[in-house]
Design an enzyme around this catalytic site. Sequence first.
Site, mmCIF file in Angstrom:
data_model
loop_
_atom_site.group_PDB
_atom_site.id
_atom_site.type_symbol
_atom_site.label_atom_id
_atom_site.label_comp_id
_atom_site.label_asym_id
_atom_site.label_seq_id
_atom_site.Cartn_x
_atom_site.Cartn_y
_atom_site.Cartn_z
ATOM 1 N N ASP A 136 -2.893 -0.418 0.419
ATOM 2 C CA ASP A 136 -2.701 -0.943 1.769
ATOM 3 C C ASP A 136 -3.242 0.069 2.788
ATOM 4 O OD1 ASP A 136 -1.360 -3.066 0.621
ATOM 5 O OD2 ASP A 136 0.612 -2.149 0.895
HETATM 6 N N1 URA Z 1 2.064 -1.119 -3.661
HETATM 7 C C1 URA Z 1 2.130 -1.415 -2.345
HETATM 8 O O1 URA Z 1 3.068 -2.051 -1.877
HETATM 9 N N2 URA Z 1 1.137 -0.975 -1.555
HETATM 10 C C2 URA Z 1 0.098 -0.245 -2.000
HETATM 11 O O2 URA Z 1 -0.778 0.138 -1.226
HETATM 12 C C3 URA Z 1 0.050 0.054 -3.373
HETATM 13 C C4 URA Z 1 1.047 -0.394 -4.183
#
Ligand code: URA
Length: 234
Positions: free
Chosen positions: A99
């Site tokens: 993310d």
């Molecule tokens: N899980 C998440 O919620 N976000 C990420 O960026 C990676 C794993």
Amino acid sequence: MRLNTFLARSGVASRRGADSLIEAGRVTVNGLRAELGSNTAEGDEVALDGVVLQLEPYAYVLLNKPPGTITTASDPQRRPTVVELVDRPERLFPVGRLDADTTGALLLTNDGALANRLAHPRYGVEKTYLATVRGSPCASALSQLEEGVELDDGLTAPARARVARRGARESVVELVVHEGRKHQVKRMLAAVGHPVVALERARYASLSVRGLAPGAWRDLTPAELAQLRRITAV
Ligand code: URA
């Protein structure tokens, strides 16, 4: 090798972009105009606008992804991409997604075969996250995380969870998962009552960002690369 793969691996375009170059008649193989969907054999002379192309060597880079950067090629909000942070002549792409607000270990490479294997659920590559969460997770929340949490896309696979730092208002949970579902860690922790405030991926397989400042990157060592090949060998 497919011609569009050759063009992508020579660094002139993405595979889709390569198809457009072929369709536009700008690519020749051994002097003849190439066609979409064609293959190249070793020794073929592939040229773009008359300039002969060479395959780029493979490169493998570990980035400590800083917050606010995105792992897709472009962004309507014009946030910087992880690819822009890595100043290399090769055309690298990230293996999997993090993310925008997640920080930490991200592998970038132009080795599509290895990247596909690493991302394939069959190999269950281990990812270690440090999640700062609201509250102080109790033993039953941790065992739920370990045994499987029911999310809207199904039960999560077995994981490992422990509290790395406990506080009354916020704690840090170390969660080791083998899957790579969208927003998985945030959804798992929210499902057990501990929403994520900040998320860092401390390790991807055997690759750790220890010693790398946010935004910094380094080449993998030969031993690290050998280890990635070993865990995706069968
Ligand atoms: N899980 C998440 O919620 N976000 C990420 O960026 C990676 C794993």
